[in-house]
Design a protein around this motif. Structure first.
Motif, PDB file in Angstrom:
ATOM      1  N   GLN A   9       0.848  -1.196   0.000  1.00 30.38           N
ATOM      2  CA  GLN A   9       0.000   0.000   0.000  1.00 30.38           C
ATOM      3  C   GLN A   9       0.884   1.247   0.000  1.00 30.38           C
ATOM      4  O   GLN A   9       1.396   1.653   1.041  1.00 30.38           O
ATOM      5  CB  GLN A   9      -0.951   0.016   1.199  1.00 30.38           C
ATOM      6  CG  GLN A   9      -1.987   1.128   1.107  1.00 30.38           C
ATOM      7  CD  GLN A   9      -3.032   1.067   2.203  1.00 30.38           C
ATOM      8  OE1 GLN A   9      -2.728   0.750   3.348  1.00 30.38           O
ATOM      9  NE2 GLN A   9      -4.272   1.381   1.857  1.00 30.38           N
TER      10      GLN A   9
ATOM     11  N   GLY B   2      -2.651   5.131  -1.284  1.00 29.05           N
ATOM     12  CA  GLY B   2      -3.777   4.431  -0.653  1.00 29.05           C
ATOM     13  C   GLY B   2      -4.198   3.132  -1.302  1.00 29.05           C
ATOM     14  O   GLY B   2      -4.815   2.296  -0.640  1.00 29.05           O
ATOM     15  N   GLU B   3      -3.907   2.938  -2.573  1.00 28.93           N
ATOM     16  CA  GLU B   3      -4.368   1.713  -3.219  1.00 28.93           C
ATOM     17  C   GLU B   3      -3.662   0.499  -2.651  1.00 28.93           C
ATOM     18  O   GLU B   3      -2.468   0.496  -2.433  1.00 28.93           O
ATOM     19  CB  GLU B   3      -4.124   1.786  -4.723  1.00 28.93           C
ATOM     20  CG  GLU B   3      -4.651   0.585  -5.483  1.00 28.93           C
ATOM     21  CD  GLU B   3      -4.597   0.769  -6.980  1.00 28.93           C
ATOM     22  OE1 GLU B   3      -4.161   1.841  -7.438  1.00 28.93           O
ATOM     23  OE2 GLU B   3      -4.992  -0.167  -7.697  1.00 28.93           O
ATOM     24  N   MET B   4      -4.407  -0.555  -2.397  1.00 26.37           N
ATOM     25  CA  MET B   4      -3.879  -1.807  -1.878  1.00 26.37           C
ATOM     26  C   MET B   4      -3.570  -2.707  -3.074  1.00 26.37           C
ATOM     27  O   MET B   4      -4.471  -3.088  -3.816  1.00 26.37           O
ATOM     28  CB  MET B   4      -4.910  -2.457  -0.968  1.00 26.37           C
ATOM     29  CG  MET B   4      -4.401  -3.623  -0.160  1.00 26.37           C
ATOM     30  SD  MET B   4      -3.316  -3.131   1.168  1.00 26.37           S
ATOM     31  CE  MET B   4      -4.495  -2.499   2.357  1.00 26.37           C
TER      32      MET B   4
END
Lengths: 117, 116
Positions: A39, A43-45
């Protein structure tokens, strides 16, 4: 109860070196899956790699490999040739294979990796 | 294509507002998830849809209302939220692990929600 432990809150590595992020797990189920996610600060996982409990060989995906030691209940992530873009939070997660539970991921608290130029 | 899209990217809302978060995937996945994530913490599962039916609700307050209009879309309707609901809301999808098995979840970029 199932549990994931990541004992390194923060790690530093020099660019182009390899780094190992630790993950130990606890489960009484014989069938389970282990996952690593990245991450970045955006913010993107991002899914990195998966290891099934019955897989005979350690999983590899490009520069990522999973060092799976079943007897020790460890699933460490190895990143080879670190890049500046590898700076991020890394989460280890687990799910068991039993119907009903297999949609839930048990997450570790994460390791924050900083790659130095 | 392993893309999950989420809109909006950022949302600021008052405690009396009603808003919706949207999530879309075109990978043919039949399981879709909503997570809430606070800063420097792992994601917390909120809801799971399997074949457009709600299969898991992790005791989420009723001010959060999920909806799955079809196999590609997932909404989260928000009403009368509290400041402590401010967080990153992540949507994910996966092959549906009905029966036994385990599949990786693919996440969208998230919606950063601020409740004032």
């Amino acid at each position: 109860a199932q549990k994931i432990t990541q004992t390194q809150p923060g790690m530093f590595v020099q660019e182009k070196e390899a780094v190992t992020l630790d993950c130990t797990y606890d489960t009484s189920d014989p069938s389970y899956g282990l996952f690593w996610y990245k991450q970045p600060s955006s913010g993107e996982m991002i899914f990195l790699i998966y290891q099934g409990s019955y897989d005979q060989q350690n999983a590899t995906e490009g520069r990522y490999s999973l060092n799976f030691q079943k007897a020790r209940k460890s699933a460490n992530l190895v990143i080879s040739a670190s890049q500046l873009g590898d700076s991020a939070m890394y989460f280890c997660a687990m799910s068991d294979f039993n119907a009903g539970n297999n949609r839930k991921l048990i997450w570790g608290l994460g390791t924050s990796l900083a790659v130095n130029p | 294509d392993t893309e999950v899209t989420q809109t909006p990217k950022h949302l600021v809302m008052g405690m009396t507002n009603k808003k919706s978060l949207k999530c879309e995937q075109h990978m043919g996945h039949r399981a879709m998830y909503w997570y809430k994530q606070k800063a420097k913490k792992p994601p917390e599962l909120m809801f799971v849809y399997s074949y457009e039916k709600l299969s898991i609700n992790e005791s989420v307050p009723s001010r959060f209302s999920p909806e799955c209009p079809n196999s590609s879309l997932l909404n989260l309707h928000l009403h009368a939220l509290q400041p402590e609901d401010s967080a990153l809301y992540l949507c994910a999808s996966s092959q549906d692990p009905s029966g036994s098995g385990s599949y990786e979840q693919y996440f969208g970029p998230g919606t950063r929600l601020t409740v004032t």
